[in-house]
Design an enzyme around this catalytic site. Structure first.
Site, PDB file in Angstrom:
ATOM      1  N   LYS A   1      -1.996   7.948   5.638  1.00  0.00           N
ATOM      2  CA  LYS A   1      -2.938   6.976   5.069  1.00  0.00           C
ATOM      3  C   LYS A   1      -2.157   5.836   4.404  1.00  0.00           C
ATOM      4  O   LYS A   1      -0.925   5.938   4.239  1.00  0.00           O
ATOM      5  CB  LYS A   1      -3.854   7.668   4.058  1.00  0.00           C
ATOM      6  CG  LYS A   1      -3.110   8.248   2.859  1.00  0.00           C
ATOM      7  CD  LYS A   1      -4.028   9.108   1.997  1.00  0.00           C
ATOM      8  CE  LYS A   1      -3.226   9.810   0.922  1.00  0.00           C
ATOM      9  NZ  LYS A   1      -4.042  10.724   0.118  1.00  0.00           N
TER      10      LYS A   1
ATOM     11  N   MET B   1       8.644 -13.188 -10.328  1.00  0.00           N
ATOM     12  CA  MET B   1       7.931 -13.073  -9.056  1.00  0.00           C
ATOM     13  C   MET B   1       8.906 -12.908  -7.881  1.00  0.00           C
ATOM     14  O   MET B   1       8.703 -12.085  -6.994  1.00  0.00           O
ATOM     15  CB  MET B   1       7.048 -14.309  -8.849  1.00  0.00           C
ATOM     16  CG  MET B   1       6.161 -14.208  -7.634  1.00  0.00           C
ATOM     17  SD  MET B   1       5.172 -15.691  -7.388  1.00  0.00           S
ATOM     18  CE  MET B   1       3.937 -15.510  -8.653  1.00  0.00           C
TER      19      MET B   1
ATOM     20  N   ARG C   1     -13.467  15.285  -7.745  1.00  0.00           N
ATOM     21  CA  ARG C   1     -13.673  14.018  -7.036  1.00  0.00           C
ATOM     22  C   ARG C   1     -14.689  14.294  -5.924  1.00  0.00           C
ATOM     23  O   ARG C   1     -15.878  14.317  -6.193  1.00  0.00           O
ATOM     24  CB  ARG C   1     -12.349  13.474  -6.502  1.00  0.00           C
ATOM     25  CG  ARG C   1     -11.367  13.134  -7.624  1.00  0.00           C
ATOM     26  CD  ARG C   1     -10.181  12.309  -7.152  1.00  0.00           C
ATOM     27  NE  ARG C   1      -9.644  12.794  -5.882  1.00  0.00           N
ATOM     28  CZ  ARG C   1      -8.475  12.442  -5.373  1.00  0.00           C
ATOM     29  NH1 ARG C   1      -7.703  11.576  -6.030  1.00  0.00           N
ATOM     30  NH2 ARG C   1      -8.057  12.916  -4.224  1.00  0.00           N
TER      31      ARG C   1
ATOM     32  N   TYR D   1      12.268 -14.741 -18.425  1.00  0.00           N
ATOM     33  CA  TYR D   1      11.040 -15.038 -19.164  1.00  0.00           C
ATOM     34  C   TYR D   1      10.968 -14.239 -20.460  1.00  0.00           C
ATOM     35  O   TYR D   1      11.215 -13.028 -20.462  1.00  0.00           O
ATOM     36  CB  TYR D   1       9.817 -14.707 -18.306  1.00  0.00           C
ATOM     37  CG  TYR D   1       9.640 -15.643 -17.137  1.00  0.00           C
ATOM     38  CD1 TYR D   1       9.482 -17.015 -17.342  1.00  0.00           C
ATOM     39  CD2 TYR D   1       9.626 -15.158 -15.835  1.00  0.00           C
ATOM     40  CE1 TYR D   1       9.320 -17.876 -16.268  1.00  0.00           C
ATOM     41  CE2 TYR D   1       9.459 -16.004 -14.755  1.00  0.00           C
ATOM     42  CZ  TYR D   1       9.303 -17.364 -14.977  1.00  0.00           C
ATOM     43  OH  TYR D   1       9.150 -18.212 -13.919  1.00  0.00           O
TER      44      TYR D   1
HETATM   45  C1  LIG Z   1      -3.137  11.922   0.150  1.00  0.00           C
HETATM   46  C2  LIG Z   1      -3.623  13.269   0.456  1.00  0.00           C
HETATM   47  C3  LIG Z   1      -2.722  14.289   0.782  1.00  0.00           C
HETATM   48  C4  LIG Z   1      -1.215  14.117   0.712  1.00  0.00           C
HETATM   49  O1  LIG Z   1      -0.791  14.084  -0.621  1.00  0.00           O
HETATM   50  P1  LIG Z   1       0.773  14.072  -0.997  1.00  0.00           P
HETATM   51  O2  LIG Z   1       0.812  14.307  -2.448  1.00  0.00           O
HETATM   52  O3  LIG Z   1       1.278  12.722  -0.613  1.00  0.00           O
HETATM   53  O4  LIG Z   1       1.392  15.133  -0.184  1.00  0.00           O
HETATM   54  C5  LIG Z   1      -3.247  15.517   1.154  1.00  0.00           C
HETATM   55  N1  LIG Z   1      -4.584  15.733   1.164  1.00  0.00           N
HETATM   56  C6  LIG Z   1      -5.471  14.772   0.849  1.00  0.00           C
HETATM   57  C7  LIG Z   1      -6.918  15.067   0.870  1.00  0.00           C
HETATM   58  C8  LIG Z   1      -5.027  13.515   0.472  1.00  0.00           C
HETATM   59  O5  LIG Z   1      -5.919  12.581   0.140  1.00  0.00           O
END
Ligand SMILES: *Cc1c(COP(=O)(O)O)cnc(C)c1O
Length: 356
Positions: free
Chosen positions: A35, A301, A130, A253
């Site tokens: 993702k 930046m 969640r 800065y």
């Molecule tokens: C992002 C995610 C993972 C992976 O998590 P990591 O800590 O990066 O291994 C696994 N399961 C779900 C549902 C996630 O959203």
């Protein structure tokens, strides 16, 4: 010639990290979590290095369709399921596995007319509060789903709140057991932390993300130092200027740094618009021509300033590693009050990326 800042993505490190996952969870299949554009590494760039995986887990439809367009034919999991009823058409067309965490999704599946049954990850809330059904609801939801012609295989899924804690699985496992006790179906629970540190909870499919990219799920790289995991992303740049400071001189800065004594500093072509954390304080480690030194002065930046005291030979053009194999991304993240996850995902689009 582009500006000197550059990210490299190490394909061998990715492949290697996947083999470490396999060795760590030898009896489970692996969803490689890609993702957020493969945690900022670029899905198009990295998927081939992970093709020995059993499936890819993504967040949204765009990522899933991209993987299919690239030629990936094996399973794809939508970690948060579908966001609109209309998405079911695409789930059907692209043969995606979807998580189901809410009643409206079950209703949508009930009313759908699909070409073939969709595989489901039934999401149970193991305490993170969640997404997901309560353990008590799980059986009923399973029955509902199981009765639908549009539903194929069902796996029980949950996500952990605190898997980096040795005691972090006690309550979640009780909740999973409660949810799954009358259900003889596969289970998937482990994120990276659980994959590394809770073999008792690997179940049928593990879902590692951050460890594939060679960073620590706990935020402390020492916790993965003996796993053999290798950092995949390296962010490098060069020194493009230097200054000789007299005692009392300020830097950058707000003059966040003031020299205590005569001191040479370097200006590095990398700033927060490249994805380097603006909150990195004085003292955050960087590596120049292989020598560790530190950030001094506010991150701007497009530039940052570093102490050249430990590296008297450094000059314009000297190579600077902001994070990678010498300075771990977890070290930088920790100094800046965040986690490696955020830094990877925030690599800016203006930074050129090279596959090595
Ligand atoms: C992002 C995610 C993972 C992976 O998590 P990591 O800590 O990066 O291994 C696994 N399961 C779900 C549902 C996630 O959203």
């Amino acid at each position: 010639m582009p500006r000197p800042v550059l990210a490299t993505i190490d394909q061998q490190a990715l492949q290697h990290n996947l083999t470490i996952v396999r060795k760590t969870a030898p009896n489970s299949r692996v969803w490689s979590v890609v993702k957020a554009n493969a945690y900022g590494h670029g899905l198009t760039r990295v998927w081939k290095s992970l093709e020995q995986t059993d499936g890819f887990a993504v967040l949204n439809m765009e990522e899933a369709i991209l993987l299919r367009d690239l030629g990936w034919q094996k399973p794809i999991l939508l970690l948060e399921g579908f966001f609109h009823t209309a998405d079911l058409t695409l789930i059907d067309r692209y043969r995606l596995t979807t998580s189901v965490h809410s009643n409206w999704q079950i209703k949508a599946l009930e009313e759908a007319h699909l070409c073939s049954p969709v595989n489901i990850y039934l999401k149970v809330n193991s305490g993170i509060n969640r997404l997901g059904f309560s353990p008590e609801q799980a059986y009923t939801m399973y029955q509902k789903l199981h009765s639908l012609p549009s539903v194929g295989d069902i796996t029980l899924m949950s996500h952990l709140a605190d898997a980096e804690n040795p005691k972090g699985l006690i309550e979640p496992l009780q909740r999973i057991e409660r949810a799954g006790k009358a259900l003889a179906i596969p289970r998937s629970l482990s994120n990276s932390a659980c994959t590394l540190w809770h073999p008792e909870a690997h179940y049928n499919w593990v879902r590692p993300g951050i460890i594939l990219y060679g960073a620590s799920p706990s935020g402390d790289w020492k916790n993965i130092a003996n796993t053999g995991l290798k950092p995949v992303m390296t962010l490098v740049s060069e020194i493009i200027g230097n200054q000789q400071l007299a005692p009392g001189d300020g830097v950058g800065y707000g003059y966040r740094y003031r020299a205590q004594h005569a001191q040479r500093i370097g200006v590095v072509a990398c700033g927060y618009a490249d994805g380097y954390p603006r909150h990195a304080p004085n003292g955050t480690p960087v590596c120049i021509d292989g020598v560790r030194t530190q950030v001094i002065g506010a991150i701007s930046m497009d530039m940052m300033t570093v102490d050249l005291t430990p590296c008297p030979h450094a000059r314009i053009g000297s190579k600077v590693e902001l994070w990678g194999t010498q300075v771990k991304i977890d070290e930088v993240a920790k100094a800046a009050g965040t986690v490696g996850y955020e830094l990877m995902c925030a690599l800016a689009p203006r930074v050129p990326v090279t596959l090595i």
